[in-house]
Motif scaffolding. Structure first.
Motif, PDB file in Angstrom:
ATOM      1  N   GLN A 108      11.144  -5.181  25.061  1.00 62.50           N
ATOM      2  CA  GLN A 108      10.981  -3.815  24.575  1.00 62.50           C
ATOM      3  C   GLN A 108       9.963  -3.734  23.444  1.00 62.50           C
ATOM      4  O   GLN A 108       9.582  -2.656  23.021  1.00 62.50           O
ATOM      5  N   TYR A 109       9.511  -4.883  22.920  1.00 61.99           N
ATOM      6  CA  TYR A 109       8.596  -4.902  21.786  1.00 61.99           C
ATOM      7  C   TYR A 109       7.143  -4.971  22.230  1.00 61.99           C
ATOM      8  O   TYR A 109       6.814  -5.677  23.165  1.00 61.99           O
ATOM      9  N   LEU A 110       6.286  -4.246  21.519  1.00 60.43           N
ATOM     10  CA  LEU A 110       4.857  -4.302  21.799  1.00 60.43           C
ATOM     11  C   LEU A 110       4.288  -5.626  21.311  1.00 60.43           C
ATOM     12  O   LEU A 110       4.708  -6.133  20.272  1.00 60.43           O
ATOM     13  N   PRO A 111       3.318  -6.171  22.028  1.00 63.34           N
ATOM     14  CA  PRO A 111       2.687  -7.407  21.568  1.00 63.34           C
ATOM     15  C   PRO A 111       1.706  -7.128  20.434  1.00 63.34           C
ATOM     16  O   PRO A 111       1.321  -5.982  20.191  1.00 63.34           O
ATOM     17  N   LEU A 112       1.305  -8.179  19.753  1.00 62.85           N
ATOM     18  CA  LEU A 112       0.263  -8.155  18.737  1.00 62.85           C
ATOM     19  C   LEU A 112       0.610  -7.348  17.494  1.00 62.85           C
ATOM     20  O   LEU A 112      -0.274  -6.925  16.762  1.00 62.85           O
ATOM     21  N   MET A 113       1.894  -7.127  17.248  1.00 64.06           N
ATOM     22  CA  MET A 113       2.315  -6.478  16.011  1.00 64.06           C
ATOM     23  C   MET A 113       2.453  -7.556  14.936  1.00 64.06           C
ATOM     24  O   MET A 113       3.048  -8.605  15.183  1.00 64.06           O
ATOM     25  N   PRO A 114       1.883  -7.339  13.760  1.00 66.50           N
ATOM     26  CA  PRO A 114       1.981  -8.365  12.710  1.00 66.50           C
ATOM     27  C   PRO A 114       3.404  -8.473  12.184  1.00 66.50           C
ATOM     28  O   PRO A 114       4.130  -7.479  12.139  1.00 66.50           O
TER      29      PRO A 114
END
Length: 176
Positions: A108-114
């Motif tokens: 459910q999480y977006l990739p490339l989030m710091p």
């Protein structure tokens, strides 16, 4: 597809003789958010993963802050911190997978989030020059996008610091 967003930002600022601070929080609702997704296939040379851009409805929520505190004459403590979390809303999209089977985005999480990160520094400052040291830190990535063909694990956040700790100085020029 088209990427359309609606967001809200809130912030507060404090300025006193020896202290300056600012915090901000935001939320953005994105329709058709575009991001690269790991297909689970290796590229031609077999060393790097292939990615395909996809559109998903997503929500991004985050906060950031900074402060500067004059501890004594010419001695300043400062720091920053930021965090953002991106999640996919609703059903997850599919992309063509191996053998024509649809491949569903599992996380459910977006990739490339710091990850949660920040910096703390201490410096000696005069009108003509300053010298200081700072430490940057970041939590490990707690939410990882998993591909059906390239599963990853999620881990508990762990604070890490980069090495070496930097020191810096700069020459300030004054006019007059």
């Amino acid at each position: 597809g088209q990427e359309i967003g609606l967001g809200v930002d809130l912030f507060a600022r404090l300025e006193r003789d020896r202290v300056r601070a600012e915090v901000a929080a935001f939320t953005n609702r994105m329709d058709g958010y575009i991001f690269p997704r790991n297909t689970g296939e290796l590229g031609r040379q077999g060393e790097r993963w292939k990615f395909q851009y996809v559109n998903e409805d997503a929500t991004l929520v985050g906060a950031e802050g900074e402060f500067e505190w004059t501890l004594a004459q010419h001695i300043v403590l400062d720091g920053t911190m930021s965090y953002v979390r991106g999640t996919i809303r609703g059903d997850r999209d599919t992309i063509p997978g191996i053998n024509g089977e649809p491949d569903v985005l599992e996380s459910q999480y977006l990739p490339l989030m710091p990850p949660l990160n920040g910096r703390v520094g201490l410096r000696h400052e005069t009108p003509r020059w300053s010298f200081g040291s700072a430490m940057r830190w970041a939590a490990s990535r707690a939410a990882v996008v998993r591909s059906a063909r390239c599963p990853s694990t999620t881990r508990r956040p762990r604070l890490t610091t980069g090495r070496p700790i930097r020191t810096s100085s700069r020459n300030r020029r004054t006019t007059g």
